[in-house]
Enzyme design. Structure first.
Site, PDB file in Angstrom:
ATOM      1  N   GLY A  15      33.407  53.269  35.656  1.00  0.00           N
ATOM      2  CA  GLY A  15      34.191  53.450  36.881  1.00  0.00           C
ATOM      3  C   GLY A  15      35.661  53.745  36.594  1.00  0.00           C
ATOM      4  CG  ASP A  36      28.781  52.222  35.395  1.00  0.00           C
ATOM      5  OD1 ASP A  36      30.002  51.986  35.481  1.00  0.00           O
ATOM      6  OD2 ASP A  36      28.083  52.592  36.376  1.00  0.00           O
ATOM      7  CG  PHE A  38      25.843  56.504  35.325  1.00  0.00           C
ATOM      8  CD1 PHE A  38      27.175  56.505  34.928  1.00  0.00           C
ATOM      9  CD2 PHE A  38      24.872  56.646  34.342  1.00  0.00           C
ATOM     10  CE1 PHE A  38      27.527  56.635  33.578  1.00  0.00           C
ATOM     11  CE2 PHE A  38      25.209  56.779  33.009  1.00  0.00           C
ATOM     12  CZ  PHE A  38      26.539  56.766  32.625  1.00  0.00           C
ATOM     13  CG  PHE A  85      35.633  46.610  35.722  1.00  0.00           C
ATOM     14  CD1 PHE A  85      36.868  46.386  36.305  1.00  0.00           C
ATOM     15  CD2 PHE A  85      35.582  46.773  34.347  1.00  0.00           C
ATOM     16  CE1 PHE A  85      38.015  46.322  35.538  1.00  0.00           C
ATOM     17  CE2 PHE A  85      36.728  46.716  33.570  1.00  0.00           C
ATOM     18  CZ  PHE A  85      37.945  46.487  34.169  1.00  0.00           C
ATOM     19  CE  LYS A  89      36.165  52.455  43.965  1.00  0.00           C
ATOM     20  NZ  LYS A  89      37.262  52.932  43.168  1.00  0.00           N
ATOM     21  CB  SER A 129      40.956  42.951  45.664  1.00  0.00           C
ATOM     22  OG  SER A 129      41.650  43.696  46.622  1.00  0.00           O
ATOM     23  CB  ALA A 130      46.282  42.654  46.761  1.00  0.00           C
ATOM     24  CE1 TYR A 154      35.899  45.614  47.112  1.00  0.00           C
ATOM     25  CE2 TYR A 154      37.783  45.252  48.557  1.00  0.00           C
ATOM     26  CZ  TYR A 154      37.272  45.521  47.305  1.00  0.00           C
ATOM     27  OH  TYR A 154      38.124  45.683  46.243  1.00  0.00           O
ATOM     28  CE  LYS A 158      36.464  43.071  44.420  1.00  0.00           C
ATOM     29  NZ  LYS A 158      35.868  43.314  43.114  1.00  0.00           N
ATOM     30  NE  ARG A 236      48.054  48.456  51.935  1.00  0.00           N
ATOM     31  CZ  ARG A 236      48.397  48.157  53.186  1.00  0.00           C
ATOM     32  NH1 ARG A 236      49.635  47.763  53.468  1.00  0.00           N
ATOM     33  NH2 ARG A 236      47.510  48.241  54.164  1.00  0.00           N
TER      34      ARG A 236
END
Ligand code: WQD
Length: 343
Positions: A15, A36, A38, A85, A89, A129-130, A154, A158, A236
């Site tokens: 990714g 992965d 894919f 990872f 997403k 993630s933020a 999503y 997290k 951001r």
């Protein structure tokens, strides 16, 4: 004399962030095993990594939701550390297909953690993630800023994954975890051999900008200019993907060299500098000498007006700092888009 570094398993290594991190780890002297399925990437991403490194890497097409296939990787390779990872997403898709997100993101994660426990592999680095901060009351956000209720499945995956990791590190002797909370990763490797490969219409700002500059999209929609920010567009913290990859190396060093102060640690990975959507678009045009037609449209559901990182802990404890100049990052994003179009 250099001492041999550990081996790192990178799940989702084909990714966008996985490829850049694989390159950074290999350049730092780690042996890397990459897997992965894919589902949201292409074999050409692995070829790009190999071109940059000038050699083949150890890659296996494995779905982390397939526990027996994943077990085979644990059986065959003696890594101490996993960077996980592998996950879906797309925020919007997670709202319309929550079960797809909970199933994929949590089952794959549970498989990784259960096998790590079973095979006594001590270190896990999780891609957070933020988004966990939601619409924070005080900015910039520190790692101690309370998380807000997730606004999408999503985001919820997290938060849940962070909590699972915290609990595992608390419960299991010798188990160490780091969660890196990414802000907005953008840009591409300076070689233009790897970068972001969105499928269909991009959700994220920079791929939409580069595709508009390339004439694939007619114009960019800027989602709202009536926020309570200096120019009315959202703020951001755009973090260069190569800098972000180096944060993973710093975190792996910290885990494998026994430098962690607690079983579970969290770091914000951002620049600490907010940029508005309009500023980013204008800087992209100026840095690259290209035009990006845009219109101002309604706000997008779920967007927070502003979020950027307090990076003190990442700078002082992790020993990592964002370095790449934003204009270089924006040039790399455009160079990558042109590379993709030339294939
Ligand atoms: C940035 C800004 C938009 C597109 C998401 C996830 C996060 C992380 C990164 C993922 C916002 C504006 C965007 C467009 C626009 N995870 N925008 N026009 O929403 O900050 O974060 O992506 O993989 O978890 O939540 O990133 O790039 O979508 O948007 O005006 O066509 O650009 O409103 O202010 P976001 P983004």
């Amino acid at each position: 004399m250099s001492t041999k570094k550990d081996t790192v398993l990178v799940s989702g290594g084909a990714g966008y962030i996985g490829t850049h991190t694989t390159v950074a780890l290999a350049e730092a002297g780690y042996d890397v095993v990459v897997i992965d399925n894919f589902s949201n990437s292409e074999p050409s991403a692995i070829e790009g990594v190999e071109k940059i490194l000038g050699r083949k890497i150890c890659f296996k097409q494995v779905d982390t939701c397939d526990k027996e296939a994943l077990r085979g990787v644990f059986e065959r390779h003696d890594f101490s550390t996993v960077i996980h990872f592998a996950a879906y997403k797309a925020v919007g898709e997670s709202v319309s297909e929550p079960l797809k997100y909970y199933q994929n993101n949590l089952v794959s994660y549970m498989n990784v953690l259960e096998l790590m426990k079973e095979y006594k592999r001590p270190n896990v680095l999780f891609s957070s993630s933020a988004t966990v901060y939601g619409n924070a009351d005080v900015l910039p956000v520190t790692e101690k800023t309370p998380r807000q209720d997730a606004t999408s499945p999503y985001g919820n995956t997290k938060q849940i994954a962070e909590d699972i990791l915290r609990d595992c590190c608390h419960a299991y002797e010798g188990f160490h975890g780091i969660a890196l909370r990414y802000f907005n990763p953008i840009g591409a490797h300076p070689s233009s051999l790897i970068g972001e490969l969105p499928r269909g219409v991009p959700n994220n700002l920079v791929p939409f900008i580069t595709q508009t500059a390339a004439g694939i999209r007619e114009r960019l929609s800027i989602f709202g200019n009536d926020y309570d920010t200096p120019d009315g567009t959202c703020l951001r913290d755009y973090i260069d993907v190569v800098d972000l990859a180096k944060a993973h190396v710093a975190a792996v060093d910290r885990m494998t060299e026994g430098k962690m102060e607690a079983g579970y640690e969290i770091f914000n990975v951002g620049t600490g500098t907010p940029l508005s959507v309009l500023e980013l678009v204008n800087r992209f045009m100026a840095a690259n000498g290209v035009n990006v037609p845009y219109v101002i449209t309604d706000r997008r559901d779920g967007d927070v007006p502003a979020v950027w990182a307090d990076t003190t802990t990442a700078n002082n404890v992790l020993g990592w700092k964002a370095e790449r100049d934003i204009d270089d990052t924006l040039r790399s994003a455009w160079a990558w888009e042109k590379h993709v179009r030339s294939l």
